[in-house]
Design an enzyme around this catalytic site. Structure first.
Site, PDB file in Angstrom:
ATOM      1  N   SER A  45       0.840  -1.213   0.000  1.00 21.01           N
ATOM      2  CA  SER A  45       0.000   0.000   0.000  1.00 21.01           C
ATOM      3  C   SER A  45       0.868   1.252   0.000  1.00 21.01           C
ATOM      4  O   SER A  45       0.344   2.365   0.045  1.00 21.01           O
ATOM      5  CB  SER A  45      -0.946  -0.003   1.199  1.00 21.01           C
ATOM      6  OG  SER A  45      -0.246  -0.171   2.407  1.00 21.01           O
ATOM      7  N   HIS A  99     -40.707  22.764  -9.970  1.00 23.21           N
ATOM      8  CA  HIS A  99     -40.830  22.016 -11.230  1.00 23.21           C
ATOM      9  C   HIS A  99     -40.162  22.750 -12.395  1.00 23.21           C
ATOM     10  O   HIS A  99     -40.633  22.676 -13.530  1.00 23.21           O
ATOM     11  CB  HIS A  99     -42.295  21.750 -11.595  1.00 23.21           C
ATOM     12  CG  HIS A  99     -43.098  21.187 -10.470  1.00 23.21           C
ATOM     13  ND1 HIS A  99     -43.138  19.844 -10.184  1.00 23.21           N
ATOM     14  CD2 HIS A  99     -43.874  21.799  -9.528  1.00 23.21           C
ATOM     15  CE1 HIS A  99     -43.923  19.648  -9.126  1.00 23.21           C
ATOM     16  NE2 HIS A  99     -44.369  20.812  -8.708  1.00 23.21           N
ATOM     17  N   LYS A 145     -17.653  30.739 -27.978  1.00 24.31           N
ATOM     18  CA  LYS A 145     -18.056  30.064 -26.745  1.00 24.31           C
ATOM     19  C   LYS A 145     -17.261  30.461 -25.505  1.00 24.31           C
ATOM     20  O   LYS A 145     -16.067  30.672 -25.551  1.00 24.31           O
ATOM     21  CB  LYS A 145     -17.913  28.543 -26.932  1.00 24.31           C
ATOM     22  CG  LYS A 145     -18.900  27.961 -27.908  1.00 24.31           C
ATOM     23  CD  LYS A 145     -20.274  27.778 -27.292  1.00 24.31           C
ATOM     24  CE  LYS A 145     -20.275  26.665 -26.329  1.00 24.31           C
ATOM     25  NZ  LYS A 145     -20.997  25.497 -26.680  1.00 24.31           N
ATOM     26  N   ASN A 203     -17.504  28.596 -21.956  1.00 23.66           N
ATOM     27  CA  ASN A 203     -18.213  27.505 -21.280  1.00 23.66           C
ATOM     28  C   ASN A 203     -18.010  27.515 -19.764  1.00 23.66           C
ATOM     29  O   ASN A 203     -16.904  27.767 -19.300  1.00 23.66           O
ATOM     30  CB  ASN A 203     -17.730  26.170 -21.832  1.00 23.66           C
ATOM     31  CG  ASN A 203     -18.023  26.025 -23.310  1.00 23.66           C
ATOM     32  OD1 ASN A 203     -19.053  26.495 -23.784  1.00 23.66           O
ATOM     33  ND2 ASN A 203     -17.114  25.408 -24.037  1.00 23.66           N
ATOM     34  N   GLU A 213     -19.555  22.856 -14.309  1.00 27.37           N
ATOM     35  CA  GLU A 213     -19.907  21.507 -14.780  1.00 27.37           C
ATOM     36  C   GLU A 213     -19.054  20.446 -14.091  1.00 27.37           C
ATOM     37  O   GLU A 213     -19.550  19.396 -13.676  1.00 27.37           O
ATOM     38  CB  GLU A 213     -19.742  21.423 -16.297  1.00 27.37           C
ATOM     39  CG  GLU A 213     -20.787  22.252 -17.034  1.00 27.37           C
ATOM     40  CD  GLU A 213     -20.422  22.450 -18.509  1.00 27.37           C
ATOM     41  OE1 GLU A 213     -19.923  21.523 -19.146  1.00 27.37           O
ATOM     42  OE2 GLU A 213     -20.635  23.572 -19.008  1.00 27.37           O
ATOM     43  N   TYR A 256      -9.005  -7.798  12.281  1.00 28.01           N
ATOM     44  CA  TYR A 256      -8.429  -7.182  11.080  1.00 28.01           C
ATOM     45  C   TYR A 256      -8.425  -8.161   9.915  1.00 28.01           C
ATOM     46  O   TYR A 256      -8.140  -9.350  10.077  1.00 28.01           O
ATOM     47  CB  TYR A 256      -6.987  -6.712  11.346  1.00 28.01           C
ATOM     48  CG  TYR A 256      -6.345  -6.085  10.114  1.00 28.01           C
ATOM     49  CD1 TYR A 256      -6.535  -4.746   9.811  1.00 28.01           C
ATOM     50  CD2 TYR A 256      -5.595  -6.866   9.223  1.00 28.01           C
ATOM     51  CE1 TYR A 256      -5.984  -4.186   8.661  1.00 28.01           C
ATOM     52  CE2 TYR A 256      -5.034  -6.310   8.075  1.00 28.01           C
ATOM     53  CZ  TYR A 256      -5.237  -4.966   7.804  1.00 28.01           C
ATOM     54  OH  TYR A 256      -4.698  -4.409   6.667  1.00 28.01           O
ATOM     55  N   GLN A 285      -7.287  -2.677   3.904  1.00 25.45           N
ATOM     56  CA  GLN A 285      -6.308  -1.815   3.238  1.00 25.45           C
ATOM     57  C   GLN A 285      -6.967  -1.041   2.082  1.00 25.45           C
ATOM     58  O   GLN A 285      -6.481  -0.001   1.667  1.00 25.45           O
ATOM     59  CB  GLN A 285      -5.153  -2.667   2.710  1.00 25.45           C
ATOM     60  CG  GLN A 285      -4.058  -1.879   2.027  1.00 25.45           C
ATOM     61  CD  GLN A 285      -2.788  -2.686   1.834  1.00 25.45           C
ATOM     62  OE1 GLN A 285      -2.081  -2.962   2.793  1.00 25.45           O
ATOM     63  NE2 GLN A 285      -2.509  -3.097   0.612  1.00 25.45           N
ATOM     64  N   LYS A 288      -8.316   3.157   1.939  1.00 28.07           N
ATOM     65  CA  LYS A 288      -7.589   4.429   1.886  1.00 28.07           C
ATOM     66  C   LYS A 288      -7.712   5.237   0.602  1.00 28.07           C
ATOM     67  O   LYS A 288      -7.894   6.456   0.652  1.00 28.07           O
ATOM     68  CB  LYS A 288      -6.114   4.174   2.170  1.00 28.07           C
ATOM     69  CG  LYS A 288      -5.855   3.931   3.642  1.00 28.07           C
ATOM     70  CD  LYS A 288      -4.425   3.551   3.874  1.00 28.07           C
ATOM     71  CE  LYS A 288      -4.261   2.514   4.959  1.00 28.07           C
ATOM     72  NZ  LYS A 288      -5.204   1.401   4.966  1.00 28.07           N
TER      73      LYS A 288
HETATM   74  N1  ARG Z   1      -1.088  -1.568   4.997  1.00 26.78           N
HETATM   75  C1  ARG Z   1      -1.993  -2.167   5.910  1.00 26.78           C
HETATM   76  C2  ARG Z   1      -3.375  -1.511   5.797  1.00 26.78           C
HETATM   77  O1  ARG Z   1      -3.436  -0.505   5.234  1.00 26.78           O
HETATM   78  C3  ARG Z   1      -1.504  -2.007   7.300  1.00 26.78           C
HETATM   79  C4  ARG Z   1      -2.007  -3.034   8.260  1.00 26.78           C
HETATM   80  C5  ARG Z   1      -1.436  -4.363   7.940  1.00 26.78           C
HETATM   81  N2  ARG Z   1      -1.726  -5.332   8.945  1.00 26.78           N
HETATM   82  C6  ARG Z   1      -1.590  -6.614   8.694  1.00 26.78           C
HETATM   83  N3  ARG Z   1      -1.866  -7.435   9.655  1.00 26.78           N
HETATM   84  N4  ARG Z   1      -1.211  -7.068   7.545  1.00 26.78           N
HETATM   85  O2  ARG Z   1      -4.367  -2.027   6.252  1.00 26.78           O
END
Ligand code: ARG
Length: 459
Positions: free
Chosen positions: A23, A156, A283, A285, A290, A317, A322, A325
């Protein structure tokens, strides 16, 4: 470099697995929160006698150094680092050796990523509240400026009743106010620290989670370790708030687009917020409006993505998390930029009252006012409604306005009517008369503006 968790493994990761698993490509933006969390954690470990003061000082100095290196772009992370947590800790260990290996005592990446993301979202909430407040201030300023300026209100998409532009803008003020309040609610509910929950069940070591919560500025530690590492509700709440707010932006942007059209001509969006056409030289715009109208789509998408990711995940977990994010980060960037740019565009927008005035003569905007006036003459509202309906028909036949109907024509509609029984038919008369609480009368709108200003003062 061997992974920090490689003890029980005989083989390294397959290259494509390494890439798929990592990640680091999107979580590097958590670096400052990760370092803050680690500093609080090691401070607590030292206070509890789990590491020595000297070890703590070396770790903190090492972390500060890494923060500087990241900020100056001196550290290059790759998928080999897996994620920002491993990247920072691995760099620290490379720097400090044995001492660096003590940082991860009584902590897991599960509570680490949970605390980092919460810290990040808390900071961002404050920033988004700031830009929304800026938007609110621009709205108040414009509402004050156009508190007496009459425009037709629509239902309306048809001319309905006259309102003031100030009144119309104050409707948006209310929407963004609720957006701010939703963010404040989310903040309150998420303001608990998951750090120290460890992998899922807490630790045998004598930690003090209240202390880390305090050091990181949370109200308290989270109550249950298992929930602490599995909970992403605050992300869902945040994205719900973002979706609602972006929907408000999209509605407002839509109004800008049609107000700016040749057909309406209510506003002239500043050149700096428009683009030209590559083929049609004439034009101009309203691209920003938009784009703002369209940006809502990705935010809704992120909300549904995380709701779907979380669905059916067992405690505690799971790596699925992951996936929380990228959408979150994109929603933050999109929301913040959208509000900021809209506020700036609005700041530079003026209404073309000459054009707007021409549109007020169409559509019998004062029909309801006449019916309400008949009510004051003792005619039941339903009957008054019917009478005014007939007056509209008479006007349409003769291609006239209410004010042009003669005594005879009025008598024909209803025996009780005459020109003398007509109320003030001007648009000003209609607007000024709507003094009910929350209504469009300028004095009433000024009251709404005052209440809005007081609310902002108290934020
Ligand atoms: N990069 C992981 C996430 O964003 C961090 C947590 C990883 N934990 C694990 N037990 N693999 O979730």
């Amino acid at each position: 470099m061997a992974n920090l968790w490689s003890g029980r493994f005989e083989k390294g990761m397959d290259e494509i697995v390494e890439k798929f698993n990592a990640s680091i490509g999107f979580d590097t933006r958590l670096y400052a929160c990760d370092i803050r969390g680690s500093i609080a954690h090691v401070t607590m470990l030292a206070e509890q006698g789990i590491v020595s003061d000297e070890e703590k000082d070396r770790i903190i100095a090492g972390l500060e150094k890494i923060r500087g290196q990241i900020e100056r772009g001196e550290l290059e992370f790759t998928v080999k680092n897996e994620d920002i947590h491993m990247a920072v800790e691995g760099t620290l260990i490379g720097e400090l050796g044995e001492t660096g290996k003590k940082l991860h005592t009584a902590r897991s990446r599960n509570d680490q990523v949970a605390v980092d993301t919460r810290l990040y979202v808390k900071d961002e909430i404050l920033q988004i509240v700031d830009v929304l407040t800026y938007m609110e201030k621009v709205l108040l300023e414009k509402a004050e400026k156009y508190a007496d300026s009459i425009v037709s209100g629509f239902t309306h998409m048809q001319h309905a009743q006259p309102v003031t532009i100030g009144f119309h803008l104050m409707a948006y003020f209310q929407m963004f106010k609720r957006d701010i309040e939703r963010l404040q609610d989310t903040y309150e509910r998420m303001d608990y620290c998951p750090l120290g929950a460890c992998a899922l069940a807490g630790t045998t070591l004598p930690t003090n989670r209240h202390r880390t919560a305090e050091l990181l500025g949370f109200k308290a530690p989270t109550e249950n370790a298992m929930d602490s590492v599995s909970d992403r509700d605050y992300i869902i709440e945040f994205l719900s708030a973002a979706s609602i707010s972006m929907m408000h932006i999209s509605r407002f942007a839509e109004e800008f687009v049609w107000w700016n059209s040749q057909e309406f001509g209510y506003i002239d969006i500043d050149d700096s917020f428009c683009t030209g056409s590559s083929i049609m030289p004439q034009k101009k715009n309203p691209d920003m409006a938009e784009l703002l109208r369209g940006k809502v789509g990705r935010v809704y998408g992120h909300l549904f993505q995380i709701l779907t990711v979380m669905k059916g995940t067992p405690l505690a977990y799971n790596k699925d998390f992951q996936e929380d994010k990228e959408g979150l980060f994109d929603a933050i960037d999109t929301w913040k930029a959208s509000v900021r740019i809209f506020a700036k565009m609005l700041e530079k927008t003026e209404f073309r009252m000459d054009r707007i005035a021409q549109t007020l003569t169409r559509g019998f905007l004062n029909a309801t006012d006449i019916a309400e006036h008949f009510v004051t003459m003792g005619i039941p509202f339903r009957e008054a409604h019917e009478i005014v309906g007939k007056m509209v028909k008479a006007c349409e036949h003769g291609n006239k306005d209410f004010a042009d109907l003669t005594d005879e024509e009025l008598k024909e509609v209803d025996g009780r009517l005459s020109r003398a029984s007509m109320p003030d038919l001007t648009m000003e008369g209609c607007v000024n008369g709507r003094t009910s609480f929350g209504g469009t009368a300028p004095d009433e709108v000024r009251r709404q503006i005052r209440v809005g200003e007081e609310w902002i003062e108290a934020l």
